[in-house]
Design an enzyme around this catalytic site. Structure first.
Site, PDB file in Angstrom:
ATOM      1  N   ASP A   8      46.535  44.434  34.359  1.00 54.48           N
ATOM      2  CA  ASP A   8      46.121  43.025  34.184  1.00 54.48           C
ATOM      3  C   ASP A   8      46.020  42.552  32.722  1.00 54.48           C
ATOM      4  OD1 ASP A   8      45.913  43.380  36.901  1.00 54.48           O
ATOM      5  OD2 ASP A   8      43.807  42.811  37.078  1.00 54.48           O
ATOM      6  N   LYS A 105      48.580  41.665  42.859  1.00 60.64           N
ATOM      7  CA  LYS A 105      47.453  41.934  43.755  1.00 60.64           C
ATOM      8  C   LYS A 105      46.509  40.747  43.750  1.00 60.64           C
ATOM      9  CE  LYS A 105      45.004  44.236  40.040  1.00 60.64           C
ATOM     10  NZ  LYS A 105      43.976  43.202  39.901  1.00 60.64           N
ATOM     11  N   CYS A 150      38.992  46.182  37.312  1.00 58.25           N
ATOM     12  CA  CYS A 150      40.290  46.594  37.860  1.00 58.25           C
ATOM     13  C   CYS A 150      40.744  47.966  37.381  1.00 58.25           C
ATOM     14  CB  CYS A 150      41.332  45.515  37.591  1.00 58.25           C
ATOM     15  SG  CYS A 150      40.994  44.041  38.592  1.00 58.25           S
TER      16      CYS A 150
HETATM   17  C1  VGL Z   1      39.564  41.464  37.250  1.00 55.70           C
HETATM   18  C2  VGL Z   1      37.720  40.292  37.893  1.00 55.70           C
HETATM   19  C3  VGL Z   1      38.481  39.514  38.739  1.00 55.70           C
HETATM   20  C4  VGL Z   1      40.135  42.556  36.401  1.00 55.70           C
HETATM   21  C5  VGL Z   1      40.348  40.711  38.103  1.00 55.70           C
HETATM   22  O1  VGL Z   1      41.353  42.540  36.115  1.00 55.70           O
HETATM   23  O2  VGL Z   1      39.356  43.448  35.996  1.00 55.70           O
HETATM   24  N1  VGL Z   1      38.261  41.262  37.160  1.00 55.70           N
HETATM   25  N2  VGL Z   1      39.792  39.730  38.829  1.00 55.70           N
END
Ligand code: VGL
Ligand code: ZN
Length: 196
Positions: A8, A105, A150
């Site tokens: 991410d 995702k 994540c």
């Molecule tokens: C994430 C919160 C919501 C992450 C993704 O990538 O850690 N955290 N969505």
């Protein structure tokens, strides 16, 4: 076979983004430099439909509050990584050319997905496990955002699935909400993840 899994590294998790992680952009150059050391490069991309159930705005609630979902407790986040938005794009400096696979995702409107392997019901697979096994990949090194969400969920699932899982903490950055970073480190170590 050893894969680098980059979690991410998207605009919304970098300074100026909707769910900005402090120094989230600082890890980009060293992650790019690390790519040459691996047999496979996999990127994940948080990819929510507008109005996703993990968004506080979908519940008329304040961001960073907790609710109960059918699959368990869920933190409500600011709207982030909406499919097709600039915030959902990878950081402009991330080397995406080297990626063998990009796994998206969080696209199920009803279930959040922190882990690259399973949605937050811990049952619905993303398909990543099958991809890794059919390629003969046994060892995984995780970097990216955010350490305590994540990256944490992905690394713990990897260890539980029997992969040799390492997290490069120096190449991750955390949200650190309500003690979540310390809890994540303890949980990962307990699950058998190597923390470097
Ligand atoms: C994430 C919160 C919501 C992450 C993704 O990538 O850690 N955290 N969505
Ligand atoms: Zn998300």
């Amino acid at each position: 076979m050893h894969a680098l899994i980059v979690i991410d590294v998207q605009n919304d998790f970098c300074p100026g983004g909707a769910l900005a992680v402090a120094e989230g952009d600082r890890i980009v150059p060293p992650i790019n430099a690390l790519m040459d050391d691996f047999d496979a490069i996999i990127l994940t991309q948080d990819w929510h439909p507008a109005g996703h159930s993990s968004f506080a705005t979908s519940h008329n609630a304040d961001p960073m509050t907790l609710i109960q979902m059918p699959y368990g407790p869920q933190v409500l986040w600011p709207d982030h990584c909406v499919q097709g938005s600039t915030g959902a794009q990878f950081h402009a400096d991330l080397n995406t050319t080297r990626a063998d696979l990009i796994i998206r995702k969080g696209h199920n409107p009803a279930i959040d997905s922190y882990s690259a392997f399973f949605e937050n019901d811990h049952q619905t697979p993303t398909g990543l496990e099958g991809y890794l096994r059919t390629r003969g990949i046994t060892d995984l090194t995780f970097v990216g955002l955010a350490t305590d969400f994540c990256v944490n969920y992905s690394a713990v699932d990897a260890a539980r699935l029997g992969f040799a899982a390492t997290v490069r903490l120096d190449l991750c950055r955390a949200i650190d909400f309500d003690g979540s970073l310390e809890a994540a480190k303890t949980g990962m170590a307990k699950a058998g993840v190597t923390l470097v």
